[in-house]
Design a protein around this motif. Sequence first.
Motif, PDB file in Angstrom:
ATOM      1  N   GLN A   8      36.715 -15.444  52.671  1.00  0.00           N
ATOM      2  CA  GLN A   8      36.477 -14.891  53.996  1.00  0.00           C
ATOM      3  C   GLN A   8      35.809 -13.525  53.880  1.00  0.00           C
ATOM      4  O   GLN A   8      36.171 -12.706  53.059  1.00  0.00           O
ATOM      5  CB  GLN A   8      37.803 -14.760  54.767  1.00  0.00           C
ATOM      6  CG  GLN A   8      37.607 -14.400  56.230  1.00  0.00           C
ATOM      7  CD  GLN A   8      38.930 -14.336  56.964  1.00  0.00           C
ATOM      8  OE1 GLN A   8      39.902 -13.818  56.436  1.00  0.00           O
ATOM      9  NE2 GLN A   8      38.961 -14.856  58.170  1.00  0.00           N
ATOM     10  N   GLU A   9      34.794 -13.339  54.713  1.00  0.00           N
ATOM     11  CA  GLU A   9      34.085 -12.063  54.703  1.00  0.00           C
ATOM     12  C   GLU A   9      35.023 -10.941  55.160  1.00  0.00           C
ATOM     13  O   GLU A   9      35.957 -11.157  55.915  1.00  0.00           O
ATOM     14  CB  GLU A   9      32.844 -12.145  55.597  1.00  0.00           C
ATOM     15  CG  GLU A   9      31.800 -13.116  55.048  1.00  0.00           C
ATOM     16  CD  GLU A   9      30.578 -13.212  55.946  1.00  0.00           C
ATOM     17  OE1 GLU A   9      30.528 -12.497  56.968  1.00  0.00           O
ATOM     18  OE2 GLU A   9      29.680 -13.998  55.625  1.00  0.00           O
ATOM     19  N   GLY A  10      34.694  -9.712  54.705  1.00  0.00           N
ATOM     20  CA  GLY A  10      35.582  -8.570  54.872  1.00  0.00           C
ATOM     21  C   GLY A  10      36.222  -8.354  56.228  1.00  0.00           C
ATOM     22  O   GLY A  10      37.440  -8.352  56.345  1.00  0.00           O
ATOM     23  N   ASP A  11      35.444  -8.194  57.272  1.00  0.00           N
ATOM     24  CA  ASP A  11      36.006  -7.752  58.548  1.00  0.00           C
ATOM     25  C   ASP A  11      35.984  -8.865  59.598  1.00  0.00           C
ATOM     26  O   ASP A  11      35.709  -8.612  60.771  1.00  0.00           O
ATOM     27  CB  ASP A  11      35.201  -6.541  59.048  1.00  0.00           C
ATOM     28  CG  ASP A  11      35.948  -5.799  60.150  1.00  0.00           C
ATOM     29  OD1 ASP A  11      37.187  -5.878  60.158  1.00  0.00           O
ATOM     30  OD2 ASP A  11      35.281  -5.158  60.989  1.00  0.00           O
ATOM     31  N   VAL A  12      36.249 -10.081  59.160  1.00  0.00           N
ATOM     32  CA  VAL A  12      36.235 -11.210  60.099  1.00  0.00           C
ATOM     33  C   VAL A  12      37.579 -11.312  60.797  1.00  0.00           C
ATOM     34  O   VAL A  12      38.630 -11.385  60.145  1.00  0.00           O
ATOM     35  CB  VAL A  12      35.920 -12.540  59.368  1.00  0.00           C
ATOM     36  CG1 VAL A  12      36.041 -13.714  60.329  1.00  0.00           C
ATOM     37  CG2 VAL A  12      34.530 -12.494  58.774  1.00  0.00           C
ATOM     38  N   ARG A  13      37.548 -11.301  62.113  1.00  0.00           N
ATOM     39  CA  ARG A  13      38.779 -11.468  62.894  1.00  0.00           C
ATOM     40  C   ARG A  13      38.662 -12.749  63.714  1.00  0.00           C
ATOM     41  O   ARG A  13      37.830 -12.831  64.608  1.00  0.00           O
ATOM     42  CB  ARG A  13      38.997 -10.260  63.811  1.00  0.00           C
ATOM     43  CG  ARG A  13      39.216  -8.967  63.033  1.00  0.00           C
ATOM     44  CD  ARG A  13      39.592  -7.825  63.938  1.00  0.00           C
ATOM     45  NE  ARG A  13      39.807  -6.589  63.192  1.00  0.00           N
ATOM     46  CZ  ARG A  13      40.182  -5.457  63.746  1.00  0.00           C
ATOM     47  NH1 ARG A  13      40.368  -5.383  65.054  1.00  0.00           N
ATOM     48  NH2 ARG A  13      40.361  -4.371  63.004  1.00  0.00           N
ATOM     49  N   THR A  65      33.223 -16.844  58.249  1.00  0.00           N
ATOM     50  CA  THR A  65      32.303 -15.893  58.878  1.00  0.00           C
ATOM     51  C   THR A  65      32.658 -15.570  60.327  1.00  0.00           C
ATOM     52  O   THR A  65      32.136 -14.610  60.904  1.00  0.00           O
ATOM     53  CB  THR A  65      30.860 -16.452  58.867  1.00  0.00           C
ATOM     54  OG1 THR A  65      30.775 -17.579  59.752  1.00  0.00           O
ATOM     55  CG2 THR A  65      30.439 -16.856  57.465  1.00  0.00           C
TER      56      THR A  65
END
Length: 306
Positions: A257-262, A303
């Motif tokens: 999972q990409e760093g700042d994915v919420r 993403t």
Amino acid sequence: MAVPAQLKAVQHHIRTAQEHEKRDPVVAYYCRLYGMQTGMKLDSKTPECRKFLMKLMDQLEMMKKDLSDNDSITQELVGHAHIENYALKMFLYADNEDRSGRFHKNMIKSFYTASLLLDVLSVFGELSEENIQHRKYARWKATYIHNCLKNGEAPQAGPIGMEGETYDDEFGAEGGGTSFDPQGPPPSQPSFHSGPAEPGHASVPPPNYNTIQIPPGSHAPANTPADLPRPTGEPVKPVPVPRTMPAVDPSLINTNQEGDVRLTPEDFTRAQKYCKYAGSALQYEDVSTAVQNLQKALKLLTTGKE
């Protein structure tokens, strides 16, 4: 159980349920559910319609109890995926036969049954624009090819823009319709007609069918339409279709999972839906559809985008 004249619009959905009683009970269940829901809107007051709908309700309750351990009945998303996959498999079988120039009763019936099952998807909510177009195309193609064969003309293969074709909404108005005996063979092909639309009959608008994105032909769904009646004359020899492995997006391999994915609750619901669609596709050994849906789920989860 005869369908009252007032509910003629659902008679072929009910017949499709009868034909799939043993072949695929999930299809039979949702065809009856569609018949009941639509029938209630058409006429639930006259005695014969009320009696028919009450019997249909009893059948549905019994089927729901018998299929209580089936995810396609207990979970709406899985049920939707099951019916949609089945309908599109029938569509792709008929489309493959059509594009290959193999015109016969089985492929006509497959086109029309696919259109009926796309009707049935409305029990889960509004149809997607893609399924609306597939439904129009399948119903129009069934009519066009039937009329060509009936008139001794050679149908044109593939998506062509034919204007002025009409179909009978009840698909059996000529000669009083067709009957179905669950103990006997499947019914003969319903009657079509061409020419000016009669009162009460819908006319298919002539959209540009060349714009419909239809994948190349596929193998028929399990048990369909192998047990439909064979066309008369030269027997149709099955043509094996080689399976091609779908391309896998390299960016989705070994990814985290990409760093700042919420992710929102809706994202999780959509990802779950794609996974269920993939599982349903695997029931039909449809690797391509399964991979596509799994890739959509993976992309969404890593993403936050589709």
